[in-house]
Design an enzyme around this catalytic site. Structure first.
Site, PDB file in Angstrom:
ATOM      1  N   ASP A  32      17.003  95.669  -0.891  1.00 57.52           N
ATOM      2  CA  ASP A  32      17.018  94.767  -1.866  1.00 57.52           C
ATOM      3  C   ASP A  32      17.323  95.367  -3.165  1.00 57.52           C
ATOM      4  O   ASP A  32      17.258  96.485  -3.262  1.00 57.52           O
ATOM      5  CB  ASP A  32      15.642  93.798  -1.951  1.00 57.52           C
ATOM      6  CG  ASP A  32      16.077  92.314  -2.363  1.00 57.52           C
ATOM      7  OD1 ASP A  32      16.753  92.373  -3.368  1.00 57.52           O
ATOM      8  OD2 ASP A  32      15.653  91.505  -1.650  1.00 57.52           O
ATOM      9  N   ASP A  48      21.908  98.116  -4.725  1.00 61.12           N
ATOM     10  CA  ASP A  48      22.990  97.194  -4.923  1.00 61.12           C
ATOM     11  C   ASP A  48      23.894  97.134  -3.869  1.00 61.12           C
ATOM     12  O   ASP A  48      25.006  98.097  -3.916  1.00 61.12           O
ATOM     13  CB  ASP A  48      23.421  97.084  -6.346  1.00 61.12           C
ATOM     14  CG  ASP A  48      24.450  96.032  -6.501  1.00 61.12           C
ATOM     15  OD1 ASP A  48      24.992  95.109  -5.510  1.00 61.12           O
ATOM     16  OD2 ASP A  48      24.699  95.617  -7.817  1.00 61.12           O
ATOM     17  N   LEU A  49      23.721  96.044  -2.825  1.00 59.24           N
ATOM     18  CA  LEU A  49      24.773  96.290  -1.725  1.00 59.24           C
ATOM     19  C   LEU A  49      26.255  95.663  -2.018  1.00 59.24           C
ATOM     20  O   LEU A  49      27.342  95.755  -1.032  1.00 59.24           O
ATOM     21  CB  LEU A  49      24.419  95.366  -0.581  1.00 59.24           C
ATOM     22  CG  LEU A  49      22.875  96.154   0.042  1.00 59.24           C
ATOM     23  CD1 LEU A  49      22.187  95.181   1.068  1.00 59.24           C
ATOM     24  CD2 LEU A  49      23.210  97.498   0.622  1.00 59.24           C
ATOM     25  N   TYR A 142      29.609  78.624  -3.855  1.00 58.80           N
ATOM     26  CA  TYR A 142      28.553  79.336  -2.697  1.00 58.80           C
ATOM     27  C   TYR A 142      29.016  78.781  -1.381  1.00 58.80           C
ATOM     28  O   TYR A 142      28.770  79.633  -0.492  1.00 58.80           O
ATOM     29  CB  TYR A 142      27.401  78.428  -3.206  1.00 58.80           C
ATOM     30  CG  TYR A 142      25.953  78.591  -2.056  1.00 58.80           C
ATOM     31  CD1 TYR A 142      25.517  79.909  -1.999  1.00 58.80           C
ATOM     32  CD2 TYR A 142      25.843  77.941  -1.401  1.00 58.80           C
ATOM     33  CE1 TYR A 142      24.390  80.155  -1.179  1.00 58.80           C
ATOM     34  CE2 TYR A 142      24.880  77.806  -0.314  1.00 58.80           C
ATOM     35  CZ  TYR A 142      23.968  79.313  -0.213  1.00 58.80           C
ATOM     36  OH  TYR A 142      22.963  79.410   0.654  1.00 58.80           O
TER      37      TYR A 142
END
Ligand code: NAD
Length: 287
Positions: A32, A48-49, A142
């Site tokens: 996370d 931070d993916l 979204y």
């Protein structure tokens, strides 16, 4: 012991998924953002993916057999549309690519019932209850990011990747703290949602207990179902004191006696049934 990596493991659904995987005997690693609290039951990695190289190196370091991808900007319109789309798309693509590269056995991706398109003025379902075959009609970034996430799973399945993909569309997720009175994702409490049906009407009264959704995610991790399948994960009743026939717009197709979303597919293919209802969990009681 199987290593499971959960992205967004510090979030509302993530914490329940971490707990369920740990209880099932997995070694769990939560990834996370820096500054988030590591959930109970997991080793925690801060990353931070959206950073492609970082995503690749984290997955290579952990070498998970199972990946559960939950990390996202999880609330429609909570950020500028471009930022929301870019973030959720790069998260999903980076995690999927890295999972395939390390040879993960399975990847479970979080989508959302919002892909159906409800909430847009004039929207109406073709039929009720909605099932996984109902056409999608995203109308904001979204929902569009979730359609793309589902299409990523379909793409890898089509390519015949060894990694098996599955997609879950959880209803409005409610944690134990939220049953007890904490604000839910949109700031309303469960008591407020039940007292004013206009609030829960925005999501067609769907909801799911976080632990029930987590149970479905765990099942999907080693289920014997074809790659790329999509499953609703919703409670077996609407989040409402009145039947849907009294609450949904008159020009909708005839509503079912139960909820607006079918969970037959998960029951049929995975033996999953939600064990909890607002009537058993809400601290304010069924009345
Ligand atoms: N909560 C719901 O009602 C609901 C319903 C349907 C689908 N979903 C989906 O389920 C998933 C989990 O939702 P949630 O309610 O737990 O959301 P949440 O906001 O509580 O958790 C999301 C987590 O992702 C993390 N994250 C965000 N950007 C990241 C990044 N760049 N790198 C690493 N981690 C990052 C956040 O820090 C957070 O801990 C999301 O994909 C969401 O879209 C949620």
């Amino acid at each position: 012991m199987v290593t499971a990596l959960v992205t967004g493991g510090a979030g509302v659904l993530g914490r329940a998924v971490v707990r369920a995987l740990a209880d099932a005997g997995h070694h769990v690693v939560s990834v996370d953002l820096p500054g988030t609290a590591g959930p109970d039951g997991a080793d925690a990695i801060a990353a931070d993916l959206t950073d492609t190289e970082r995503a690749r190196s984290v997955l290579a370091e952990v070498g998970p057999a199972m990946v559960v991808h939950l990390a996202a900007i999880a609330v429609p319109f909570s950020r500028p549309e471009t930022e929301l789309l870019r973030t959720n798309l790069s998260l999903a693509h980076n995690v999927c690519e890295a999972a395939v590269a390390v040879g993960a056995g399975s990847v479970v991706l979080a989508s959302s019932p919002t892909v159906m398109g409800y909430g847009r003025p004039g929207w109406r379902p073709r039929y009720l209850p909605l099932d996984e075959d109902h056409p999608v009609a995203p109308w904001h970034a979204y929902a569009l990011s979730k359609v793309a996430t589902e299409q990523l799973a379909a793409m890898y399945a089509r390519r015949g990747e060894r990694t098996r993909f599955a997609v879950v569309r959880p209803g409005y997720v409610i944690s134990p703290e939220q049953w007890a009175g904490a604000p839910t994702q949109d700031g309303s409490t469960i008591g407020e949602r039940l007292a004013d049906p206009a609030i829960a009407a925005r999501s067609l009264f769907n909801y799911v207990d976080a632990r029930d959704a987590a149970d479905l995610v765990v099942r999907l991790g080693d289920a014997d179902v074809p790659s790329g399948e999509v499953f609703f994960a919703c409670a077996a009743d609407p989040l409402a004191r009145a039947p849907l026939a009294d609450l949904l717009p008159r020009d909708y197709p005839a509503p079912p006696a139960g909820p607006a979303f079918s969970i037959d597919k998960a029951a049929r293919l995975l033996g999953w049934r939600p064990g909890r209802s607002w009537r058993t969990e809400f601290a304010g009681g069924p009345r």
